[in-house]
Design a protein around this motif. Structure first.
Motif, mmCIF file in Angstrom:
data_model
loop_
_atom_site.group_PDB
_atom_site.id
_atom_site.type_symbol
_atom_site.label_atom_id
_atom_site.label_comp_id
_atom_site.label_asym_id
_atom_site.label_seq_id
_atom_site.Cartn_x
_atom_site.Cartn_y
_atom_site.Cartn_z
ATOM 1 N N UNK A 26 -30.685 -2.375 -10.184
ATOM 2 C CA UNK A 26 -30.912 -3.703 -10.750
ATOM 3 C C UNK A 26 -32.278 -4.246 -10.363
ATOM 4 N N UNK A 27 -32.690 -3.985 -9.130
ATOM 5 C CA UNK A 27 -33.963 -4.499 -8.639
ATOM 6 C C UNK A 27 -35.036 -3.443 -8.836
ATOM 7 N N UNK A 28 -35.995 -3.693 -9.687
ATOM 8 C CA UNK A 28 -37.032 -2.714 -9.953
ATOM 9 C C UNK A 28 -38.124 -2.753 -8.911
ATOM 10 N N UNK A 29 -39.033 -1.822 -9.021
ATOM 11 C CA UNK A 29 -40.176 -1.730 -8.117
ATOM 12 C C UNK A 29 -41.355 -2.442 -8.775
ATOM 13 N N UNK A 30 -41.839 -3.549 -8.193
ATOM 14 C CA UNK A 30 -42.926 -4.291 -8.842
ATOM 15 C C UNK A 30 -44.204 -3.469 -8.988
ATOM 16 N N UNK A 31 -44.401 -2.482 -8.125
ATOM 17 C CA UNK A 31 -45.609 -1.670 -8.215
ATOM 18 C C UNK A 31 -45.549 -0.687 -9.382
ATOM 19 N N UNK A 79 -34.222 9.208 -16.117
ATOM 20 C CA UNK A 79 -33.170 8.457 -16.796
ATOM 21 C C UNK A 79 -31.800 9.056 -16.511
ATOM 22 N N UNK A 80 -31.743 10.382 -16.392
ATOM 23 C CA UNK A 80 -30.460 11.030 -16.126
ATOM 24 C C UNK A 80 -29.980 10.793 -14.700
ATOM 25 N N UNK A 81 -30.890 10.735 -13.741
ATOM 26 C CA UNK A 81 -30.484 10.484 -12.350
ATOM 27 C C UNK A 81 -30.201 9.011 -12.098
ATOM 28 N N UNK A 82 -30.805 8.128 -12.892
ATOM 29 C CA UNK A 82 -30.522 6.704 -12.784
ATOM 30 C C UNK A 82 -31.028 6.047 -11.519
ATOM 31 N N UNK A 83 -32.157 6.531 -10.983
ATOM 32 C CA UNK A 83 -32.695 5.982 -9.742
ATOM 33 C C UNK A 83 -34.077 5.392 -10.000
ATOM 34 N N UNK A 84 -34.329 4.226 -9.413
ATOM 35 C CA UNK A 84 -35.656 3.632 -9.445
ATOM 36 C C UNK A 84 -36.401 4.038 -8.178
#
Length: 240
Positions: free
Chosen positions: A3-8, A51-56
């Motif tokens: 839910x919380x993305x990486x601003x960088x 996209x398949x792993x679903x990790x940011x």
């Protein structure tokens, strides 16, 4: 995605969410310096894997990419996944294959390898571009600037076209589980008693109670170059 993305990485994450592969190719070009089909394959593989792993990726080793080549493909992987040598989430396996395994920290992974039949067909699909590449890059023949410009234009066009090929046609895709390396250890720095530069303790040589870097000790070290990984020997005379 978390839910919380990486601003960088906000721009790249936005492009990933939109499925904007051309936008991602443009970003990869900022790192790679030009567009080519293998960069596009890295972009496509990185997009598919992330996209398949679903990790940011926040650069804290929550996702690992194991690349098997040091060609243009790997720059696409680095830019899209955010895995790099500097943040310890890029592993280089010197197998000479255009392939990557992208894994979450729990070891659930996906291996994406360029399909050999697809790869072998590209010269027939783009004969002019491949003929120029063979002459100007592979054989390093003398040429005019306009020849290089034409080649780069052809490969840029090819890159965009290749993005539209379905991933299942372009790659061999395998879901797997792998054993990941531990989180990168933190080493103290030691001062080389010869050159006076700091060196990671894990790479320092202790000789007669003194720390030496590999260059000053004349010790053997690994070197990654365009030819792959080789073993080299440090030299006391390396500095002028």
């Amino acid at each position: 995605m978390q839910a919380q993305g990486d601003p960088f990485r906000a721009e790249i994450e936005s492009l990933i969410r939109q499925g904007d592969l051309k936008g991602l190719l443009r970003k990869a070009g900022e790192l790679h310096g030009h567009w080519c089909n293998y960069l596009a394959y890295g972009v496509k593989a990185g997009y598919y894997g992330i996209t398949e792993t679903g990790v940011t990726n926040t650069g804290m080793e929550e996702i690992i990419a194991v690349v098997e080549t040091n060609n243009c493909f790997s720059d696409g992987i680095q830019m899209i996944t955010g895995c790099s040598f500097g943040n310890n989430s890029l592993v280089y396996r010197d197998w000479g294959k255009t392939a990557v395994t992208i894994s979450r920290r729990d070891g659930q992974a996906i291996r994406i390898a360029l399909d050999p039949d697809f790869e072998d067909s590209r010269g027939q699909e783009y004969p002019e571009a491949y003929a120029l590449f063979d002459r100007l890059v592979a054989r390093r023949e003398a040429a005019q600037p306009e020849d290089f410009a034409k080649m780069m234009g052809l490969f840029a066009d090819m890159s965009e076209k290749e993005l539209s090929v379905p991933a299942e046609e372009m790659f061999r895709i395998t879901r797997t589980a792998i054993e990941l390396p531990q989180y990168a250890p933190i080493f103290e720095s030691k001062r080389c008693s010869v050159c006076g530069e700091n060196v990671m303790e894990g790479r320092a040589v202790v000789r007669e109670g003194r720390y030496l870097c590999l260059g000053c000790s004349g010790g053997q070290y690994s070197l990654l170059s365009g030819e792959g990984i080789s073993l080299e020997v440090g030299s006391l005379a390396r500095r002028q």
